[in-house]
Design a protein around this motif. Structure first.
Motif, PDB file in Angstrom:
ATOM      1  N   LEU A 122      -3.011  57.743  67.942  1.00 51.97           N
ATOM      2  CA  LEU A 122      -2.265  57.742  66.665  1.00 51.97           C
ATOM      3  C   LEU A 122      -3.190  58.116  65.506  1.00 51.97           C
ATOM      4  CD1 LEU A 122       0.223  54.728  66.424  1.00 51.97           C
ATOM      5  CD2 LEU A 122       0.710  57.139  66.010  1.00 51.97           C
ATOM      6  N   TYR A 123      -4.406  57.578  65.534  1.00 53.83           N
ATOM      7  CA  TYR A 123      -5.352  57.911  64.470  1.00 53.83           C
ATOM      8  C   TYR A 123      -5.635  59.420  64.473  1.00 53.83           C
ATOM      9  CZ  TYR A 123      -6.447  52.849  64.375  1.00 53.83           C
ATOM     10  OH  TYR A 123      -6.382  51.481  64.294  1.00 53.83           O
ATOM     11  N   LEU A 124      -5.722  59.998  65.679  1.00 51.76           N
ATOM     12  CA  LEU A 124      -6.044  61.421  65.794  1.00 51.76           C
ATOM     13  C   LEU A 124      -4.965  62.317  65.180  1.00 51.76           C
ATOM     14  CD1 LEU A 124      -7.543  61.560  69.403  1.00 51.76           C
ATOM     15  CD2 LEU A 124      -8.760  61.988  67.264  1.00 51.76           C
ATOM     16  N   ALA A 125      -3.736  61.785  65.110  1.00 56.43           N
ATOM     17  CA  ALA A 125      -2.636  62.578  64.548  1.00 56.43           C
ATOM     18  C   ALA A 125      -2.879  62.906  63.077  1.00 56.43           C
ATOM     19  CB  ALA A 125      -1.316  61.819  64.706  1.00 56.43           C
ATOM     20  N   ASP A 126      -3.772  62.138  62.427  1.00 52.54           N
ATOM     21  CA  ASP A 126      -4.014  62.321  60.987  1.00 52.54           C
ATOM     22  C   ASP A 126      -5.097  63.360  60.698  1.00 52.54           C
ATOM     23  OD1 ASP A 126      -2.215  60.259  60.752  1.00 52.54           O
ATOM     24  OD2 ASP A 126      -3.748  58.724  60.415  1.00 52.54           O
ATOM     25  N   VAL A 127      -5.506  64.079  61.723  1.00 54.22           N
ATOM     26  CA  VAL A 127      -6.679  64.944  61.595  1.00 54.22           C
ATOM     27  C   VAL A 127      -6.573  65.970  60.461  1.00 54.22           C
ATOM     28  CG1 VAL A 127      -5.839  66.546  63.370  1.00 54.22           C
ATOM     29  CG2 VAL A 127      -8.297  66.388  62.911  1.00 54.22           C
ATOM     30  N   ASP A 128      -5.378  66.487  60.205  1.00 52.29           N
ATOM     31  CA  ASP A 128      -5.235  67.532  59.185  1.00 52.29           C
ATOM     32  C   ASP A 128      -4.930  66.983  57.790  1.00 52.29           C
ATOM     33  OD1 ASP A 128      -5.642  69.414  61.158  1.00 52.29           O
ATOM     34  OD2 ASP A 128      -3.495  69.646  61.564  1.00 52.29           O
ATOM     35  N   THR A 129      -4.565  65.711  57.725  1.00 54.53           N
ATOM     36  CA  THR A 129      -4.166  65.175  56.416  1.00 54.53           C
ATOM     37  C   THR A 129      -5.286  64.395  55.723  1.00 54.53           C
ATOM     38  OG1 THR A 129      -3.148  63.330  57.614  1.00 54.53           O
ATOM     39  CG2 THR A 129      -1.681  65.064  56.804  1.00 54.53           C
ATOM     40  N   VAL A 130      -6.128  63.693  56.503  1.00 61.94           N
ATOM     41  CA  VAL A 130      -7.115  62.803  55.856  1.00 61.94           C
ATOM     42  C   VAL A 130      -8.184  63.527  55.032  1.00 61.94           C
ATOM     43  CG1 VAL A 130      -6.752  60.892  57.458  1.00 61.94           C
ATOM     44  CG2 VAL A 130      -8.558  62.549  57.920  1.00 61.94           C
ATOM     45  N   PRO A 131      -8.616  64.741  55.402  1.00 64.41           N
ATOM     46  CA  PRO A 131      -9.674  65.350  54.572  1.00 64.41           C
ATOM     47  C   PRO A 131      -9.227  65.520  53.124  1.00 64.41           C
ATOM     48  CG  PRO A 131      -9.363  66.603  56.610  1.00 64.41           C
ATOM     49  CD  PRO A 131      -8.242  65.617  56.530  1.00 64.41           C
TER      50      PRO A 131
END
Lengths: 472, 478
Positions: A407-416
């Motif tokens: 689930l954490y990995l799903a945020d890869v494009d948004t967190v930066p």
């Protein structure tokens, strides 16, 4: 689905009450579980007043749904957590004051991941929200209730909050528009903190124009938030159907392994479409992107471990049996927080502890600086960046909830984007097996005008935003 | 040179409430809550309600800088707030906003009167933080069935002044506290008479051993007592062949002893990190303007008093040691001149102010209990030789105990000084009635004159001026 301007015409004819009744009826018959609290009485009363007395605010009589981590005076505010059971705030968040001044009608408080910690709205104490496009799928998170409400026609507008993608992810999964503004543009006063240095309140709507109109109301300086920035901007006036000469940077790091083929294709098609409309495409490198996720989670969890310390059952919310304070605090927190919240508090506490602080927290701050530099460099050449919002469309309920890491990995494009503090808007750009795909248009600090113009131009020349889920 | 036989090292952390500010440090709530019901001056910010955010009170920063400058500290280029994380019921957010790296000022000193003359105590740093709420118990904390919390105090601006371990005895510690309080009063940032205005944590070690930290001492006297006890305790530990351990101790004011609270192993990990809701504050430009507003501080005023008024150094020290008396002295001289168009001898003024101070202290009263106009009248009566010194003391005491006005008391008690024939007659009688004393004096015993003066005073019921009586006596005795 009705836009603000369409609703306004009806409201001018004196039917705000009727409109509110229609939305309340849709919420009442809904299978989405988008709302934790429906503010029926409040909404009816406000609509009635507007019909009888008139109001010259830009959102007069328009219903707005509010994520349940935004403080609303007199209306239950739970953060989707058991620990805030019965908490009715005595004050309005800055954005709520702004909405009320503009004549908006608060129609209810929307479901979310508990304390905004999640990507699927499955960690809510009040049960998961369902995706209007497929009831077996998640709406995304953490502002899943707000996105689902707008996509499902239960509210024309909604507010969410975006700490690491929590507005853009559900906007993408539910096929609506969602904006994460530049850090500091919207006052956080009254937003119940998850990770203060990362998050912003953000608007949801079905069109870019509606986003801009809502954004115009809620953005602006507030002395009660020390990180609030004093900038006077009119976003609606920035909406022009014109991208000629616009330089679009495409960071290849955002199209990497793990990104769904159909998502890649839809976003590249969208970029091509903008090029056809007069924009030019350039490649940009953002080499530190791969470190963003771990830096993000360390910073967010560290801040969260401190922010959530105040929930001890002494002054509001869930209360345990009276005992010595130490046991009472422990009991309340053990009973009141869900597993994901506990996990993040524990990890954050660990990351800040003596002996680990430098290794984790300080290192994460250094990575954050590098990520910011990536953006500064990219924006030397590009006016905007375009990338997928999420690496894949909405997944099934229960599919990832037992595997926190995936689930954490799903945020890869948004967190930066949150680490850098820049603005980003997610707009619908395609479908994969009947599920919406979103792309994000990322801008320079305080350059919401350009990303809104880009998104608006795209929307004016495509019809993805007009498509609606069936069978609701 | 002070030997410091036990190798005592004392460092103090003093929490000063900047209670003269109008509002709290991160919100607009008033600081004037002391006479109001509990929890009547609170808001979402100082109650730590979900979503509320702190905003720094610029006046509090200015006051903190002012103190830093007065303590000879370097004011930093920029200052940053941190979160100190720990749970306690008086702490509504579960963390305290304080400072860690980049405190507002550091590296200063205070000069005190030490065991061997002037002694300089280093100031490590002075940093800002917020006060927690106040816990109220029925009776004592260990016997009370419940705890009540009053958040009126929550969010009051505190300045934590941390000293170097430069004090070598409990007496020096007390003098340091007196001096610090003295300076703070001059700066007009602090009212030391309000409850909880000044709280002390004391660190003490002997013979180069580990230190004990004694928490939350509420008075200067308490600090001295706690430290005296702690020296005895640590010496006893060593005498028995033990080792003093690093620990936190609690001072039981009633029993005047210290008790162990927690050892190093149980020490808190406060997980400090920068407060994300407050941006770093650039204060480098503030200090010069604030420096301009610094008032004359106690040491400077003391030197000026000696120079300008010709009073003794210990009198000047006593006056300037309390702002209220230093001001009283100078105001009094001015008021006298305004009233009687004549300069009052400062030496006479200081002597009589000391008398007044003594009489007030004896009755546990403050300066407000005595009208300045009355004191002016009394001094005028003395200067114009209408009353004697004994008469003046009598008037002061009567005013304090029974009230009235100086003129009334003079009339009622017949205190007007007697002169001329009455004194002459009394002298003649005294000589006649004390032949032995007269003989002794004539035989060269100077002291015998005193008993003759005493006899004259007795006959005139103290209304004669002793010095005049003495002169008349000398004349008659040839």
């Amino acid at each position: 689905m009705a836009t603000i301007n369409e609703l306004k015409e009806r409201i001018h004819a004196g039917s705000s009450e009727e409109i509110v009744a229609e939305y309340l009826e849709r919420i009442g018959g809904s299978k989405l579980n988008a709302f934790i609290t429906v503010a029926k009485e409040n909404a009816r009363k406000c609509a009635k007043e507007i019909d009888s007395e008139g109001h010259d605010g830009s959102l007069a009589g328009i219903p707005v749904a509010i994520k349940d981590n935004i403080s609303t005076k007199g209306i239950l505010t739970t953060c989707a957590s058991k620990i805030l059971t019965g908490y009715v705030p005595p004050y309005d968040a800055h954005v709520i004051e702004r909405l009320k001044d503009a004549g908006a009608v608060i129609i209810g408080k929307t479901n979310m991941d508990e304390f905004a910690m999640g990507t699927s709205t499955e960690t809510s104490f009040y049960g998961p929200t369902r995706n209007p496009w497929d009831l077996d799928r998640v709406p995304g998170g953490s502002s899943g209730g707000s996105a689902a409400a707008v996509a499902g026609g239960e509210a024309p507008l909604a507010l969410g909050s975006d700490t690491g993608g929590s507005v853009r992810c559900p906007a993408s999964f539910c096929g609506v528009v969602g904006l994460k503004p530049t850090y500091g543009v919207i006052s956080r006063y009254g937003l119940i903190s998850y990770a203060n240095s990362l998050e912003q309140i953000g608007p949801f709507a079905t069109t870019v124009r509606d986003i801009a109109m809502l954004f115009d109301v809620i953005a602006g300086y507030d002395a009660r938030d020390s990180t609030s920035v004093d900038k006077d901007v009119n976003y609606s006036s920035a909406l022009k159907n014109d991208v000629s000469g616009l330089k679009i940077g495409v960071p290849e790091e955002y199209f990497g392994e793990g990104t769904d083929e159909n998502v890649n294709k839809a976003v590249w098609n969208a970029i091509q479409k903008l090029e056809d409309l007069g924009a030019t495409r350039i490649e940009v490198k953002m080499p530190h992107t791969k470190y963003a996720l771990s830096a993000y989670y360390i910073i967010a969890m560290s801040e969260a471990s401190s922010n959530l310390a105040r929930f001890d059952g002494m002054r509001y919310g869930l209360r345990a049996e009276d005992s010595d304070w130490h046991s009472t605090f422990s009991q309340v927190r053990a009973a009141g927080f869900g597993d994901e919240v506990k996990r993040r508090i524990l990890l954050g506490t660990y990351a800040l502890s003596a002996g680990y602080h430098d290794k984790y927290y300080l290192k994460a701050l250094k990575v954050r600086t590098l990520i910011k530099q990536d953006f500064e460099l990219a924006f030397k050449d590009a006016d905007v960046l375009i990338a997928p919002t999420m690496p894949y469309p909405a997944f099934r309920l229960g599919e990832k909830i037992d595997d926190p890491l995936s689930l954490y990995l799903a945020d890869v494009d948004t967190v930066p984007i949150n680490l850098a503090g820049v603005p980003s808007i997610s707009v619908p750009c395609g479908f994969s097996h009947g599920l919406p795909i979103g792309m994000q248009v990322i801008g320079k600090h305080f350059d919401e005008a350009t990303i809104l113009r880009t998104a608006y131009t795209f929307e004016e020349n495509t019809d993805f935003h007009t498509q609606q889920p069936e069978g609701l | 040179m002070y030997e410091n036989p036990d190798g005592v090292m004392i460092g103090l952390e003093v929490h000063v409430q900047l209670n003269k500010l109008k509002t709290k440090v991160f919100c607009g709530c008033t600081t004037d809550y002391h006479n109001d019901p509990p929890n009547s001056h609170v808001c979402p910010v100082c109650l730590g309600l979900p979503g509320a955010l702190p905003v720094i009170n610029k006046k509090a920063v200015e006051a903190a800088i002012k103190v830093g400058l007065a303590l000879n500290c370097k004011v930093e280029e920029h200052t940053q707030f941190y979160r100190k994380n720990y749970y306690y019921p008086d702490l509504p957010k579960g963390f305290q906003i304080t400072q860690y790296d980049f405190p507002i000022s550091s590296g200063g000193y205070i000069v005190i009167e030490g065991e061997d003359g002037e002694h300089r105590v280093g100031i490590t740093r002075a940093h800002m933080e917020e006060d927690p709420g106040r816990l109220v118990h029925e009776g004592t904390i260990d016997k009370s069935k419940y705890t009540l919390i009053d958040y009126n105090r929550s969010g009051m601006a505190l300045l934590e002044v941390v000293s170097d371990p430069d004090m070598r005895s409990p007496k020096e510690a007390r003098r340091y506290l007196d001096k610090l309080r003295n300076i703070l009063e001059y700066l007009d940032v602090f009212d030391g008479n309000l409850e909880g205005a000044l709280r002390v944590d004391a660190n003490i070690s002997i013979m180069g051993g580990q230190r004990a930290e004694i928490k939350n001492i509420s008075s200067h006297k308490g600090a001295e007592r706690a430290l005296l006890y702690e020296i005895v305790r640590q010496k006893n530990v060593l005498r028995r062949g033990g080792v003093v351990v690093l620990e936190t101790r609690h001072f039981d004011e009633a029993r005047e002893i210290t008790l162990s609270m927690r050892s190093k192993e149980e020490a808190h990990d406060y997980r400090y990190f920068p407060e994300p809701d407050l941006v770093p504050l650039k204060i480098s430009g503030w200090a010069p303007a604030i420096k301009e507003t610094l008032p004359e501080l106690p040491d400077a005023r003391r030197m000026r008093f000696v120079e300008q008024y010709g009073i003794k150094d210990d009198q000047a020290k006593s006056l300037t040691g309390e702002l209220v008396w230093a001001n009283y002295f100078e105001d009094f001289l001015k008021a006298y001149k305004d009233e009687y168009k004549e300069k009052l001898d400062p030496k006479l003024a200081v002597a009589w102010i000391e008398v007044l101070k003594g009489e007030l202290n004896y009755r546990d009263l403050t300066v407000d209990a005595f009208k300045k106009e009355d004191m002016l009248s009394i001094l005028e009566l003395l200067v114009s030789k209408k009353i004697t010194e004994d008469g003046a003391v009598d008037i002061i005491r009567t005013l304090l105990d029974k009230g009235g006005s100086p003129d009334e008391i003079v009339a009622e008690k017949g205190l007007l000084k007697v002169e001329g024939d009455i004194v002459s007659t009394a002298v003649e009688e005294a000589i006649k009635e004390n032949p032995q004393a007269v003989a002794d004096y004539k035989a060269g015993k100077e002291k015998a004159l005193n008993s003759l003066v005493g006899a004259v005073m007795k006959k005139t019921k103290g209304r004669a001026d002793a010095r005049a009586a003495r002169e008349v006596l000398l004349g008659k005795l040839g």
